[in-house]
Design a protein around this motif. Structure first.
Motif, PDB file in Angstrom:
ATOM      1  N   ARG A   1      28.743 -89.869 -14.753  1.00  0.00           N
ATOM      2  CA  ARG A   1      27.343 -90.144 -15.031  1.00  0.00           C
ATOM      3  C   ARG A   1      26.485 -89.197 -14.208  1.00  0.00           C
ATOM      4  NH1 ARG A   1      23.642 -95.513 -14.188  1.00  0.00           N
ATOM      5  NH2 ARG A   1      25.508 -96.533 -14.937  1.00  0.00           N
ATOM      6  N   VAL A   2      25.542 -88.557 -14.863  1.00  0.00           N
ATOM      7  CA  VAL A   2      24.574 -87.742 -14.142  1.00  0.00           C
ATOM      8  C   VAL A   2      23.281 -88.543 -14.120  1.00  0.00           C
ATOM      9  CG1 VAL A   2      23.370 -85.537 -14.054  1.00  0.00           C
ATOM     10  CG2 VAL A   2      25.703 -85.650 -14.981  1.00  0.00           C
ATOM     11  N   GLU A   3      22.854 -88.929 -12.921  1.00  0.00           N
ATOM     12  CA  GLU A   3      21.646 -89.744 -12.811  1.00  0.00           C
ATOM     13  C   GLU A   3      20.439 -88.954 -13.312  1.00  0.00           C
ATOM     14  OE1 GLU A   3      21.636 -92.826 -12.167  1.00  0.00           O
ATOM     15  OE2 GLU A   3      23.610 -93.135 -11.252  1.00  0.00           O
ATOM     16  N   ALA A   4      19.539 -89.660 -13.978  1.00  0.00           N
ATOM     17  CA  ALA A   4      18.334 -89.000 -14.492  1.00  0.00           C
ATOM     18  C   ALA A   4      17.226 -90.025 -14.570  1.00  0.00           C
ATOM     19  CB  ALA A   4      18.610 -88.392 -15.860  1.00  0.00           C
ATOM     20  N   ALA A   5      16.016 -89.554 -14.824  1.00  0.00           N
ATOM     21  CA  ALA A   5      14.853 -90.438 -14.797  1.00  0.00           C
ATOM     22  C   ALA A   5      14.847 -91.417 -15.965  1.00  0.00           C
ATOM     23  CB  ALA A   5      13.574 -89.606 -14.792  1.00  0.00           C
ATOM     24  N   THR A   6      15.305 -90.972 -17.127  1.00  0.00           N
ATOM     25  CA  THR A   6      15.279 -91.856 -18.286  1.00  0.00           C
ATOM     26  C   THR A   6      16.679 -92.013 -18.848  1.00  0.00           C
ATOM     27  OG1 THR A   6      15.004 -90.121 -19.928  1.00  0.00           O
ATOM     28  CG2 THR A   6      12.981 -90.970 -18.893  1.00  0.00           C
ATOM     29  N   LEU A   7      16.834 -93.037 -19.665  1.00  0.00           N
ATOM     30  CA  LEU A   7      18.131 -93.310 -20.275  1.00  0.00           C
ATOM     31  C   LEU A   7      18.591 -92.119 -21.115  1.00  0.00           C
ATOM     32  CD1 LEU A   7      20.398 -95.348 -20.996  1.00  0.00           C
ATOM     33  CD2 LEU A   7      18.968 -96.079 -22.910  1.00  0.00           C
ATOM     34  N   LEU A   8      17.668 -91.596 -21.931  1.00  0.00           N
ATOM     35  CA  LEU A   8      18.013 -90.487 -22.810  1.00  0.00           C
ATOM     36  C   LEU A   8      18.470 -89.274 -22.004  1.00  0.00           C
ATOM     37  CD1 LEU A   8      18.061 -90.030 -25.841  1.00  0.00           C
ATOM     38  CD2 LEU A   8      15.824 -88.933 -25.636  1.00  0.00           C
ATOM     39  N   ASP A   9      17.768 -88.999 -20.895  1.00  0.00           N
ATOM     40  CA  ASP A   9      18.156 -87.883 -20.027  1.00  0.00           C
ATOM     41  C   ASP A   9      19.532 -88.116 -19.418  1.00  0.00           C
ATOM     42  OD1 ASP A   9      15.917 -86.472 -20.504  1.00  0.00           O
ATOM     43  OD2 ASP A   9      14.903 -86.943 -18.605  1.00  0.00           O
ATOM     44  N   MET A  10      19.791 -89.355 -19.026  1.00  0.00           N
ATOM     45  CA  MET A  10      21.088 -89.675 -18.428  1.00  0.00           C
ATOM     46  C   MET A  10      22.197 -89.402 -19.443  1.00  0.00           C
ATOM     47  SD  MET A  10      23.753 -91.941 -18.066  1.00  0.00           S
ATOM     48  CE  MET A  10      23.374 -93.615 -18.532  1.00  0.00           C
ATOM     49  N   TYR A  11      21.987 -89.878 -20.689  1.00  0.00           N
ATOM     50  CA  TYR A  11      22.964 -89.616 -21.746  1.00  0.00           C
ATOM     51  C   TYR A  11      23.185 -88.112 -21.924  1.00  0.00           C
ATOM     52  CZ  TYR A  11      22.796 -94.391 -23.845  1.00  0.00           C
ATOM     53  OH  TYR A  11      22.896 -95.717 -24.105  1.00  0.00           O
ATOM     54  N   GLU A  12      22.075 -87.402 -22.065  1.00  0.00           N
ATOM     55  CA  GLU A  12      22.170 -85.981 -22.396  1.00  0.00           C
ATOM     56  C   GLU A  12      22.831 -85.185 -21.276  1.00  0.00           C
ATOM     57  OE1 GLU A  12      18.466 -85.685 -25.548  1.00  0.00           O
ATOM     58  OE2 GLU A  12      18.320 -84.594 -23.644  1.00  0.00           O
ATOM     59  N   LYS A  13      22.445 -85.486 -20.038  1.00  0.00           N
ATOM     60  CA  LYS A  13      23.021 -84.728 -18.927  1.00  0.00           C
ATOM     61  C   LYS A  13      24.483 -85.075 -18.713  1.00  0.00           C
ATOM     62  CE  LYS A  13      18.882 -83.479 -16.412  1.00  0.00           C
ATOM     63  NZ  LYS A  13      17.807 -84.027 -15.611  1.00  0.00           N
ATOM     64  N   SER A  14      24.800 -86.380 -18.812  1.00  0.00           N
ATOM     65  CA  SER A  14      26.190 -86.788 -18.589  1.00  0.00           C
ATOM     66  C   SER A  14      27.099 -86.141 -19.624  1.00  0.00           C
ATOM     67  CB  SER A  14      26.329 -88.316 -18.676  1.00  0.00           C
ATOM     68  OG  SER A  14      25.540 -88.940 -17.689  1.00  0.00           O
ATOM     69  N   ARG A  15      26.664 -86.171 -20.873  1.00  0.00           N
ATOM     70  CA  ARG A  15      27.510 -85.640 -21.944  1.00  0.00           C
ATOM     71  C   ARG A  15      27.506 -84.113 -21.953  1.00  0.00           C
ATOM     72  NH1 ARG A  15      29.185 -89.290 -25.926  1.00  0.00           N
ATOM     73  NH2 ARG A  15      28.781 -87.907 -27.692  1.00  0.00           N
ATOM     74  N   SER A  16      26.378 -83.505 -21.602  1.00  0.00           N
ATOM     75  CA  SER A  16      26.320 -82.034 -21.557  1.00  0.00           C
ATOM     76  C   SER A  16      27.250 -81.498 -20.487  1.00  0.00           C
ATOM     77  CB  SER A  16      24.895 -81.550 -21.260  1.00  0.00           C
ATOM     78  OG  SER A  16      24.061 -81.905 -22.323  1.00  0.00           O
ATOM     79  N   GLU A  17      27.245 -82.164 -19.338  1.00  0.00           N
ATOM     80  CA  GLU A  17      28.112 -81.697 -18.247  1.00  0.00           C
ATOM     81  C   GLU A  17      29.547 -82.159 -18.425  1.00  0.00           C
ATOM     82  OE1 GLU A  17      26.707 -82.465 -14.305  1.00  0.00           O
ATOM     83  OE2 GLU A  17      24.664 -81.780 -14.776  1.00  0.00           O
ATOM     84  N   GLY A  18      29.716 -83.297 -19.084  1.00  0.00           N
ATOM     85  CA  GLY A  18      31.045 -83.898 -19.163  1.00  0.00           C
ATOM     86  C   GLY A  18      31.950 -83.291 -20.221  1.00  0.00           C
ATOM     87  N   PHE A  19      31.376 -82.836 -21.325  1.00  0.00           N
ATOM     88  CA  PHE A  19      32.194 -82.300 -22.422  1.00  0.00           C
ATOM     89  C   PHE A  19      32.208 -80.778 -22.404  1.00  0.00           C
ATOM     90  CE2 PHE A  19      30.829 -86.263 -24.946  1.00  0.00           C
ATOM     91  CZ  PHE A  19      32.020 -86.934 -24.695  1.00  0.00           C
ATOM     92  N   GLY A  20      33.340 -80.231 -22.803  1.00  0.00           N
ATOM     93  CA  GLY A  20      33.465 -78.779 -22.921  1.00  0.00           C
ATOM     94  C   GLY A  20      33.001 -78.278 -24.282  1.00  0.00           C
ATOM     95  N   ARG A  21      33.059 -76.958 -24.455  1.00  0.00           N
ATOM     96  CA  ARG A  21      32.505 -76.319 -25.661  1.00  0.00           C
ATOM     97  C   ARG A  21      33.152 -76.796 -26.955  1.00  0.00           C
ATOM     98  NH1 ARG A  21      32.847 -70.044 -25.293  1.00  0.00           N
ATOM     99  NH2 ARG A  21      32.218 -70.205 -27.463  1.00  0.00           N
ATOM    100  N   GLU A  22      34.492 -76.835 -26.963  1.00  0.00           N
ATOM    101  CA  GLU A  22      35.170 -77.182 -28.209  1.00  0.00           C
ATOM    102  C   GLU A  22      34.867 -78.625 -28.605  1.00  0.00           C
ATOM    103  OE1 GLU A  22      36.620 -75.171 -30.232  1.00  0.00           O
ATOM    104  OE2 GLU A  22      37.274 -76.704 -31.659  1.00  0.00           O
ATOM    105  N   VAL A  23      34.835 -79.513 -27.605  1.00  0.00           N
ATOM    106  CA  VAL A  23      34.525 -80.916 -27.884  1.00  0.00           C
ATOM    107  C   VAL A  23      33.110 -81.034 -28.440  1.00  0.00           C
ATOM    108  CG1 VAL A  23      34.197 -83.188 -26.837  1.00  0.00           C
ATOM    109  CG2 VAL A  23      36.195 -81.805 -26.223  1.00  0.00           C
ATOM    110  N   LYS A  24      32.178 -80.328 -27.819  1.00  0.00           N
ATOM    111  CA  LYS A  24      30.794 -80.375 -28.314  1.00  0.00           C
ATOM    112  C   LYS A  24      30.710 -79.829 -29.728  1.00  0.00           C
ATOM    113  CE  LYS A  24      28.645 -79.910 -23.806  1.00  0.00           C
ATOM    114  NZ  LYS A  24      28.209 -78.898 -22.843  1.00  0.00           N
ATOM    115  N   ARG A  25      31.441 -78.748 -29.973  1.00  0.00           N
ATOM    116  CA  ARG A  25      31.422 -78.151 -31.314  1.00  0.00           C
ATOM    117  C   ARG A  25      31.876 -79.192 -32.347  1.00  0.00           C
ATOM    118  NH1 ARG A  25      32.777 -72.674 -31.221  1.00  0.00           N
ATOM    119  NH2 ARG A  25      34.641 -73.165 -30.033  1.00  0.00           N
ATOM    120  N   ARG A  26      32.945 -79.913 -32.008  1.00  0.00           N
ATOM    121  CA  ARG A  26      33.477 -80.859 -32.999  1.00  0.00           C
ATOM    122  C   ARG A  26      32.586 -82.085 -33.135  1.00  0.00           C
ATOM    123  NH1 ARG A  26      40.039 -80.200 -33.156  1.00  0.00           N
ATOM    124  NH2 ARG A  26      40.069 -78.047 -32.415  1.00  0.00           N
ATOM    125  N   ILE A  27      31.982 -82.523 -32.039  1.00  0.00           N
ATOM    126  CA  ILE A  27      31.044 -83.651 -32.149  1.00  0.00           C
ATOM    127  C   ILE A  27      29.883 -83.271 -33.068  1.00  0.00           C
ATOM    128  CG2 ILE A  27      29.335 -85.041 -30.889  1.00  0.00           C
ATOM    129  CD1 ILE A  27      31.267 -85.088 -28.509  1.00  0.00           C
TER     130      ILE A  27
END
Lengths: 488, 479
Positions: A332-358
């Motif tokens: 989890r990457v802490e952030a000011a809002t829920l949406l930011d937390m989701y976006e940062k956690s998933r942006s940092e947590g997933f690699g390129r190929e996983v993001k491509r397939r999602i």
């Protein structure tokens, strides 16, 4: 060379050796070579030694109580997308870097019940998305036959661990070829069972309708022995079959006389490496000499299989991977809002190929595109299934090379996902149709192993194993024919 | 211009299964947060759902009771969206093949029966419960509710007034309670209701822009929220404006509705069939056994009470509104109590007592058998009705039987004419003014004399006999 499961079984049965000796041998082999190979993400040294010691001490008692356990004292490895209670399970993703599951997969319970000793968790493509193990967030795995080349993927760590004699068997998962392709690249046997044969409970999902757990072994007989232990109904997996468990090693030596082997017309197409095609044709001659009837056959919709797969698998993955949101476990990457937390956690947590397939999967399921992509791909999946049904009217198993090429160099295809995806042309159809399939070493090209793939009818693993075993006995070489092998 | 109100309701009802819909956790509310959870309902990696057939059974029963067409081949779909109370990032629901479709509920509006259509009834899992801190810095999530089975019941836009909306909800709730599929407690969230409301010029066939109304925690608030919307939308339209299509929240403090989002977020849930679950076929045997679980429903019961017991529509309505009340009433009748007497007791002292002590019928401290025994004491003139009502109160408070209380308090009714006669003589002698008034034509004075007699006997005199004897004695004085 690491003894086979069968050889270890016999040695232990005769009381020549003890479980702890085999576990120690596996750990020594890992210590000696894994620095170079990178097959393991986690080695559970203390637990493995302690478990082996317990088996040493309870051996006699155990045998008297409930008869010999089929995998008693045999060390093994699990792909790191199979959950192990209390032992880090990452799916080779940053998002699960420190995830310790509160429960274990059904296959782990089965293997423990059979007396096996888990020594560690193997590297893989992140969330099993890849064909080279290069998308792992943590490390590169090398092909034991040639360092600097990929072991295949996504179960590259498990394939390499068996090929480098670190463990006599390992489990992987196969969604579009992720067991068979690395088995072919590493010169070992790999089996993808019929969909529903092995419980998926505890397998971190990539594409639920395609995923299936299966073994890597040195021999076809070993694969049958491991399948005996892991197959069977599981009330925790609604898609697992209620069929009675079978003894897969029973009729291995029954031969192939009278069996019809369908030779896939595309098997020696222009897209297939000349060396691979030659090895495959030689294998067909071996089967013919063994008494099998060779039948030319075709899967009319084969050309659409890769496209179909690369819509359906990402679509399911886009949903399966939604749970990694940083709320309950994982990064989890802490952030000011829920949406930011989701976006940062998933942006940092997933690699390129996983993001491509999602992204591909999300797109394929979106309103306005669903009919054109997801629905059409489902229809094509049905047509491919029908292709197999029709094909099995004329043959008992379908043969092709497992992969059109031998292992490629690390980095060679990383930036060309389409070329990487086309690598799966022969393996994908069996997943789309839910059929059992095996890859057996059938030679080498310039020292790199080549695999022979056989696909059977649903739940006809025994026929599949019988053909593979007959070939293995008559092919004229002991193991993979690879060269420069690490771990000898 | 006159406007017609068009209302459709979406009702979520929690099913009363023993365990959750896709795992073995208990389905129970009120526990410590995050105690009824497991790797499956927390959405841990690698876990898989396994369908609880009891949930299908209850949904099927509800669908049948609501006259739905049943889809015998059921599949489950994933509804994908992100929210912290949704552990998997998708909700397992039924998208294009709900278990029930094309049903209806009958309501009575101003003495006329009206059918409200039910578009669909489908099965799905509930999400967890989020509690946001007041300062907005954090949210706590309780996953006990995650995976509790729900049915979503969507009505046709057939409802034409806030009152009809309430009547529909009452009828729906009553049917579901009768079928024992849910507790239907709106205050506790086991029944939740969202309302879509729009206005259109009377006679128009097209729908106006609708507002979706949320956050109503009682049937009364649903009615009030809708009433406020009718007023608000009428004002907007009458002044030539356009109703904004939006979600609005009912605010209990001001009894008004407030806009929740100025800009409507477009949701694309990317539904697709859940590959982790297999199709569920409801065969004819299953259908029949579900049908057999449906008891006589409130409307049929009400008609029967009116016909067989000659009760008024109002009385029959009160007695059948809740299945426990009807059951209690029927047990009294089975215990030999005449229907009208039973009806009077249930609707009078019993319901009044339960309401005043905030209890429901199934928590009644006096069982139907105990009440029947008490009524027997009254019918046989052992005690008076007045005494009986006092005994009932004491029974409810102490849990003792009527006989024990009557015994304890020496509450035997005085019916002996000679004993009463001498008491009456005394009363007449001590109240010459009343006697005079009565003889002078003021008949009301009789009541005063009866009252004095009851007082003298500490309420134990049989009022019928007192009346009779008084009239005889007064008639004697007249002559």
């Amino acid at each position: 060379m690491m003894e086979t499961v069968k050889q270890i079984q016999e040695s232990l049965a005769k009381r020549e050796t003890k479980p702890s000796e085999w576990v120690a041998k596996a750990l020594q082999q890992i210590d000696a070579h894994d620095g170079q190979i990178g097959a393991f993400l986690t080695v559970d040294r203390e637990q493995a030694l302690a478990a082996a010691k317990r088996l040493d001490e309870t051996e006699t008692e155990q045998v008297e109580r409930s008869g010999p356990q089929p995998l008693f004292g045999i060390p093994y490895a699990l792909k790191d997308n199979i959950c192990t209670e209390g032992l880090r399970t990452t799916a080779a993703s940053r998002i699960l870097e420190n995830y310790i599951p509160p429960y274990s997969a059904t296959v782990l319970h089965r293997l423990e019940g059979a007396g096996g000793v888990l020594v560690g968790k193997t590297n893989m493509d992140e969330f099993a998305m890849g064909s080279s193990t290069e998308t792992s967030a943590f490390q590169v795995t090398h092909n034991p036959h040639r360092v600097g080349h990929v072991p295949g993927g996504s179960s590259g760590g498990s394939a390499a661990a068996v090929a480098a004699n670190m463990v006599p068997f390992a489990l992987g998962s196969d969604t579009g070829g992720s067991i068979r392709q690395p088995a072919a690249f590493c010169g070992v046997v790999g089996v993808k069972p019929t969909y529903g044969r092995v419980s998926r409970y505890g397998l971190i999902a990539f594409a639920s309708s395609l995923d299936q757990i299966g073994p890597f072994t040195q021999t076809v007989e070993d694969a049958a022995i491991v399948l005996n232990a892991i197959c069977g109904f599981d009330p925790l997996d609604s898609t697992s079959t209620q069929r009675k468990a079978e003894r897969f090693d029973e009729d291995l030596a029954a031969g192939v006389r009278g069996l019809r082997v369908g030779v896939l017309r595309h098997a020696v197409d222009g897209g297939v490496d000349a060396g691979v095609a030659a090895a495959f044709q030689k294998a067909m001659e071996v089967l013919k000499d063994a008494g099998a009837e060779l039948v030319e056959m075709d899967l009319p919709h084969l050309d659409y299989a890769v496209a179909t797969y690369y819509l359906l698998a990402p679509a399911e993955a886009s949903s399966n991977l939604a749970r990694y949101d940083g709320v309950r476990y994982g990064r989890r990457v802490e952030a000011a809002t829920l949406l930011d937390m989701y976006e940062k956690s998933r942006s940092e947590g997933f690699g390129r190929e996983v993001k491509r397939r999602i992204m591909i999967g999300t797109y394929a399921l979106s309103s306005g595109y669903y009919d054109a992509y997801y629905l059409r791909a489902q229809k094509m999946r049905t047509l491919i299934r029908q292709d197999f049904t029709e094909a099995f009217a004329t043959c008992d198993v379908i043969a092709s090379p497992t992969v059109p090429t031998p292992a490629f160099a690390i980095g060679e295809k990383v930036d060309n996902p389409l070329q990487m995806y086309l690598n799966d042309i022969f393996t994908i159809p069996a997943n789309l149709a839910g059929l059992p399939s095996i890859s057996v070493p059938c030679g080498a090209v310039d020292g790199l192993p080549v695999g022979l793939q056989l696909v059977g009818q649903a739940f006809a693993e025994k026929t599949l194993l019988r053909v593979a075993y007959a070939y293995e006995q008559m092919r004229g070489f002991e193991r993979s024919l690879g060269s420069e092998e690490v771990g000898q | 211009m006159n406007y017609e109100t068009v209302i459709g309701l979406e009702v979520h009802v929690e099913l009363k299964t023993k365990t959750k819909i896709f795992c073995g956790c208990r389905n129970a509310s009120g526990a410590e947060p995050n105690t009824h959870v497991c790797p499956v309902c927390l959405g841990h990696p690698g876990t898989l759902p396994v369908l609880n057939e009891e949930a299908v059974d209850l949904a099927l029963r509800a669908a049948l009771a609501l006259h739905c067409h049943i889809n015998q081949d059921n599949k489950f779909d994933r509804k994908n969206y992100f929210y912290p109370d949704l552990p998997k990032g998708y909700q397992i629901s039924q998208y294009d093949r709900p278990i029930g479709e094309h049903g209806y509920v009958t309501i009575e509006v101003g003495g006329v029966e009206k059918r409200i259509g039910i578009t669909r009834l489908h099965l799905e899992e509930d999400a967890g419960k989020s509690t946001h801190s007041i300062d907005g810095t954090h949210t706590l999530v309780d996953y006990n509710r995650t995976g509790v089975p729900l049915v979503e019941i969507v009505s046709e836009p057939d409802i034409r007034s806030p009152e009809e909306a309430r009547l529909y909800l009452e009828a729906l709730r009553s049917i579901l309670l009768y079928c024992r599929v849910s507790d239907c407690k709106m205050e506790e969230g086991s029944l939740r209701c969202d309302a879509n409301i729009s206005l259109r010029p009377l006679g128009s066939e097209t729908f106006g822009n609708k507002a979706e109304l949320k956050n109503m925690n009682s049937f009364r608030n649903v009615e009030r929220g809708l009433e406020h919307e009718v007023v608000r939308q009428t004002a907007v339209l009458s002044s030539g404006g356009t109703v904004v299509q939006e979600t609005r929240r009912f605010d209990e403090a001001t009894q008004t509705t407030l806009s929740m989002r100025s800009k409507e977020e477009a949701h694309d849930y990317r539904y697709f069939a859940d590959p982790d679950l297999v199709r569920v076929h409801i065969d004819d045997v299953w259908m029949e056994s579900a049908r057999a679980q449906i008891p006589e429903l409130p409307q049929a019961k009400m008609a029967r009470y009116r016909r067989d017991y000659e009760l008024s529509a109002y009385d029959a309505g009160v007695l059948t509104a809740e299945v426990e009340v009807a059951r209690y009433f029927e047990e009294l009748i089975a215990g030999g109590v005449p229907a009208k007497t039973a009806s009077n007791w249930v609707m009078g002292d019993l319901l009044a007592y339960l309401n005043s002590t905030h209890r429901t019928m199934d928590q009644s401290p006096v069982s139907p058998a105990q009440l029947a025994a008490l009524i027997g004491e009254i019918e046989s003139n052992r005690i008076s009705l007045k005494q009986g009502r006092e005994v009932f109160r004491l029974m409810a408070e102490s849990g003792k039987s009527a006989a024990a209380i009557i015994e304890e308090r020496g509450m035997v009714q005085l019916s002996d004419e000679s004993a009463l006669g001498s008491i009456l003589d005394e009363v007449l002698a001590n109240n010459p003014k009343s006697v005079e008034d009565y003889l002078g034509g003021k008949e009301k004075a009789l009541a005063a004399l009866v009252g004095q007699t009851m007082k003298a006997t500490k309420g134990q005199a049989n009022p019928g006999i007192v009346n009779k004897l008084l009239l005889e004695k007064l008639a004697g004085k007249k002559g």
